[in-house]
Enzyme design. Structure first.
Site, PDB file in Angstrom:
ATOM      1  NE  ARG A  22     -55.097 -14.443  20.319  1.00 14.22           N
ATOM      2  CZ  ARG A  22     -55.190 -14.081  21.599  1.00 14.22           C
ATOM      3  NH1 ARG A  22     -54.539 -14.743  22.513  1.00 14.22           N
ATOM      4  NH2 ARG A  22     -55.936 -13.072  21.949  1.00 14.22           N
ATOM      5  NE  ARG A  40     -55.938  -6.531  19.533  1.00 14.80           N
ATOM      6  CZ  ARG A  40     -56.150  -7.080  20.735  1.00 14.80           C
ATOM      7  NH1 ARG A  40     -56.756  -8.226  20.836  1.00 14.80           N
ATOM      8  NH2 ARG A  40     -55.721  -6.466  21.798  1.00 14.80           N
ATOM      9  CE1 TYR A  89     -54.543  -4.179  29.377  1.00 10.80           C
ATOM     10  CE2 TYR A  89     -54.759  -1.938  28.540  1.00 10.80           C
ATOM     11  CZ  TYR A  89     -55.215  -3.239  28.612  1.00 10.80           C
ATOM     12  OH  TYR A  89     -56.348  -3.606  27.939  1.00 10.80           O
ATOM     13  CG  ASP A 132     -50.446  -4.596  22.495  1.00  8.77           C
ATOM     14  OD1 ASP A 132     -51.365  -5.292  22.046  1.00  8.77           O
ATOM     15  OD2 ASP A 132     -50.501  -4.035  23.613  1.00  8.77           O
ATOM     16  NE  ARG A 141     -48.379 -14.881  20.100  1.00  2.00           N
ATOM     17  CZ  ARG A 141     -47.759 -15.611  21.015  1.00  2.00           C
ATOM     18  NH1 ARG A 141     -46.729 -16.362  20.678  1.00  2.00           N
ATOM     19  NH2 ARG A 141     -48.141 -15.585  22.273  1.00  2.00           N
TER      20      ARG A 141
HETATM   21  O1  CP3 Z   1     -54.539  -5.757  13.831  1.00  2.00           O
HETATM   22  C1  CP3 Z   1     -54.443  -4.798  14.624  1.00  2.00           C
HETATM   23  O2  CP3 Z   1     -55.419  -4.173  15.078  1.00  2.00           O
HETATM   24  C2  CP3 Z   1     -53.053  -4.289  14.966  1.00  2.00           C
HETATM   25  C3  CP3 Z   1     -52.437  -4.807  16.136  1.00  2.00           C
HETATM   26  C4  CP3 Z   1     -52.959  -4.506  17.524  1.00  2.00           C
HETATM   27  C5  CP3 Z   1     -52.833  -5.436  18.595  1.00  2.00           C
HETATM   28  N1  CP3 Z   1     -53.231  -4.807  19.742  1.00  2.00           N
HETATM   29  C6  CP3 Z   1     -52.313  -6.801  18.449  1.00  2.00           C
HETATM   30  C7  CP3 Z   1     -52.487  -7.789  19.543  1.00  2.00           C
HETATM   31  C8  CP3 Z   1     -53.520  -3.326  18.051  1.00  2.00           C
HETATM   32  C9  CP3 Z   1     -53.926  -2.039  17.328  1.00  2.00           C
HETATM   33  C10 CP3 Z   1     -53.675  -3.541  19.462  1.00  2.00           C
HETATM   34  C11 CP3 Z   1     -54.189  -2.498  20.378  1.00  2.00           C
HETATM   35  C12 CP3 Z   1     -54.466  -2.837  21.776  1.00  2.00           C
HETATM   36  N2  CP3 Z   1     -53.769  -3.684  22.601  1.00  2.00           N
HETATM   37  C13 CP3 Z   1     -55.498  -2.237  22.547  1.00  2.00           C
HETATM   38  C14 CP3 Z   1     -56.450  -1.160  22.053  1.00  2.00           C
HETATM   39  C15 CP3 Z   1     -57.570  -1.698  21.251  1.00  2.00           C
HETATM   40  C16 CP3 Z   1     -58.561  -2.522  22.018  1.00  2.00           C
HETATM   41  O3  CP3 Z   1     -58.607  -3.753  21.747  1.00  2.00           O
HETATM   42  O4  CP3 Z   1     -59.274  -1.986  22.868  1.00  2.00           O
HETATM   43  C17 CP3 Z   1     -55.440  -2.799  23.839  1.00  2.00           C
HETATM   44  C18 CP3 Z   1     -56.358  -2.461  24.998  1.00  2.00           C
HETATM   45  C19 CP3 Z   1     -54.327  -3.696  23.869  1.00  2.00           C
HETATM   46  C20 CP3 Z   1     -53.836  -4.476  25.034  1.00  2.00           C
HETATM   47  C21 CP3 Z   1     -53.748  -5.934  24.796  1.00  2.00           C
HETATM   48  N3  CP3 Z   1     -52.949  -6.555  23.849  1.00  2.00           N
HETATM   49  C22 CP3 Z   1     -54.433  -6.969  25.502  1.00  2.00           C
HETATM   50  C23 CP3 Z   1     -55.420  -6.742  26.628  1.00  2.00           C
HETATM   51  C24 CP3 Z   1     -54.017  -8.192  24.942  1.00  2.00           C
HETATM   52  C25 CP3 Z   1     -54.386  -9.577  25.416  1.00  2.00           C
HETATM   53  C26 CP3 Z   1     -55.750  -9.973  24.993  1.00  2.00           C
HETATM   54  C27 CP3 Z   1     -55.696 -11.126  24.066  1.00  2.00           C
HETATM   55  O5  CP3 Z   1     -56.531 -11.150  23.142  1.00  2.00           O
HETATM   56  O6  CP3 Z   1     -54.873 -12.023  24.296  1.00  2.00           O
HETATM   57  C28 CP3 Z   1     -53.116  -7.907  23.897  1.00  2.00           C
HETATM   58  C29 CP3 Z   1     -52.443  -8.904  23.045  1.00  2.00           C
HETATM   59  C30 CP3 Z   1     -52.535  -8.758  21.562  1.00  2.00           C
HETATM   60  N4  CP3 Z   1     -52.345  -7.574  20.888  1.00  2.00           N
HETATM   61  C31 CP3 Z   1     -52.810  -9.777  20.625  1.00  2.00           C
HETATM   62  C32 CP3 Z   1     -52.782  -9.188  19.357  1.00  2.00           C
HETATM   63  C33 CP3 Z   1     -52.955  -9.862  18.027  1.00  2.00           C
HETATM   64  C34 CP3 Z   1     -53.040 -11.255  20.948  1.00  2.00           C
HETATM   65  C35 CP3 Z   1     -51.852 -11.897  21.592  1.00  2.00           C
HETATM   66  C36 CP3 Z   1     -51.113 -12.984  20.814  1.00  2.00           C
HETATM   67  O7  CP3 Z   1     -51.283 -13.189  19.599  1.00  2.00           O
HETATM   68  O8  CP3 Z   1     -50.319 -13.647  21.468  1.00  2.00           O
END
Ligand code: CP3
Length: 344
Positions: A29, A25, A150, A75, A38
């Site tokens: 944000r 990540r 999910y 994602d 975004r």
């Molecule tokens: O920078 C990176 O790592 C690359 C991008 C990336 C994202 N998600 C961007 C993202 C990667 C590799 C992921 C993987 C991901 N997504 C996982 C596995 C890794 C982990 O964290 O355990 C999982 C479980 C998800 C599922 C997911 N995506 C959730 C539960 C959420 C919401 C939680 C939140 O913080 O809002 C997301 C959204 C998400 N994926 C965001 C980002 C930057 C935030 C949402 C936004 O900017 O609107």
């Protein structure tokens, strides 16, 4: 494989005084420039499916901090989207998906809409052409169990009740879904490699809630299938597994999945664990992401402990889990500079 890249060469037994690093990540944000793009995109899906903007946010942390790896901005929920599921990221609620909860619902999933994911490959192609020749491009997917949580729960979950209910009432159709996700992951990852990904990571963020027997069935076996499927076409692509919080299942996961590297979470006891993993397998991790919220000195002491313990292993520095949105970017900068300046 491009051996001039620090991150890629760390998979071989090549010694460098430098340690490669990236952070899960790392785009997100906590960065004001991410929040800006975004906002412009309107929604997370619009951002992830816009190759130009996805490329831009992938490169943002690299420009600031010079990580050795750039992970595709996307994602793990892109695969359900590619299989026809409605996926939406709702502010303050997280992901919301149309639910798949039984054998009947499985018929709603189809590869017919898999081309919806074409913008992801286009983004990789763009990133590859814009990345400097020192940074490796990392592609990824979620592991079937984690992605399924999910889809079945309709979003994030704490108790995984619908998963367990289905798994323990109709194991046959539940396994069918896991197999389908493994097959989709193989196709998706192969296309990522064709588009320029140089390393792959498989995120199994929620495998830590499985019993020993189910960990084998629903984490190890599907991951092994994905690794074999991708390697049938791309035998040299390094694949990292991230079996988060899998506890004592770790050595078996590493032995049986065929992964080239394993990402460790912050709960792993390195003193107990290192001896249980073959030296040919690269290790990645595992600084507590919470340390980036605390004081600088404490963070660097803990980072140095990890660097020191790993200095005779194939190793990529990372966090135990993703950078949190409350993180001050300056703290990520301090950590990055420390790793770059640390020599074995
Ligand atoms: O920078 C990176 O790592 C690359 C991008 C990336 C994202 N998600 C961007 C993202 C990667 C590799 C992921 C993987 C991901 N997504 C996982 C596995 C890794 C982990 O964290 O355990 C999982 C479980 C998800 C599922 C997911 N995506 C959730 C539960 C959420 C919401 C939680 C939140 O913080 O809002 C997301 C959204 C998400 N994926 C965001 C980002 C930057 C935030 C949402 C936004 O900017 O609107």
């Amino acid at each position: 494989m491009d051996m001039t890249k620090l991150l890629l060469s760390s998979f071989q037994n090549k010694t460098s005084s430098q340690t490669p690093f990236w952070f899960m990540r790392q785009a997100g944000r906590y960065l004001p420039e991410y929040r800006e793009v975004r906002k412009q995109a309107g929604s997370f899906m619009n951002l992830a499916l816009n190759p130009e903007l996805a490329c831009e946010v992938t490169l943002q942390p690299i420009r600031r901090f010079g990580m050795s790896g750039a992970i595709l901005f996307s994602d793990i929920l892109m695969i359900p989207y590619g299989l026809g599921v409605d996926v939406e990221f709702v502010e303050g609620k997280g992901p919301q998906l149309s639910q798949i909860q039984n054998a009947q619902d499985l018929t709603k999933l189809s590869f017919d809409s898999f081309d919806r994911l074409n913008p992801v490959y286009e983004a990789l192609d763009r990133i590859k052409s814009e990345l400097g020749n020192e940074t490796s491009l990392i592609g990824f997917c979620g592991a079937p169990w984690t992605v399924a949580t999910y889809m079945v729960e309709g979003g994030s979950s704490k108790d995984f009740k619908n998963m367990k209910k289905w798994m323990y009432t109709d194991e046959e159709s539940f396994s069918e879904m896991i197999d389908l996700l493994a097959e989709a992951s193989i196709q998706y990852l192969k296309k990522q490699v064709k588009a320029g990904a140089e390393v792959l990571q498989i995120f199994d963020s929620w495998c830590g809630v499985l019993t020993k027997e189910n960990f084998d069935k629903y984490s190890i076996q599907p991951t092994k299938k994905i690794v074999e499927g991708v390697k049938a076409d791309f035998p040299d692509i390094p694949i990292i597994g991230f079996p988060r919080k899998c506890g004592s299942n770790l050595p078996k996961y590493v032995r049986e999945t065929g992964i080239d590297g394993v990402s460790l979470d912050e709960t792993v006891d390195l003193d107990l664990t290192l001896g249980t993993i073959d030296e040919k397998v690269l290790l990645q991790g595992c600084l507590d992401n919470g340390l980036l919220l605390g004081n600088e000195e404490k963070m660097l002491i803990e980072a140095e402990k990890i660097l020191h313990k790993m200095k005779n292993r194939r190793f990529i520095f990372n966090l135990g889990h993703g950078v949190m949105k409350y993180t001050n970017p300056d703290q990520v900068g301090v950590l990055s500079e420390f790793i770059k300046s640390w020599k074995k």
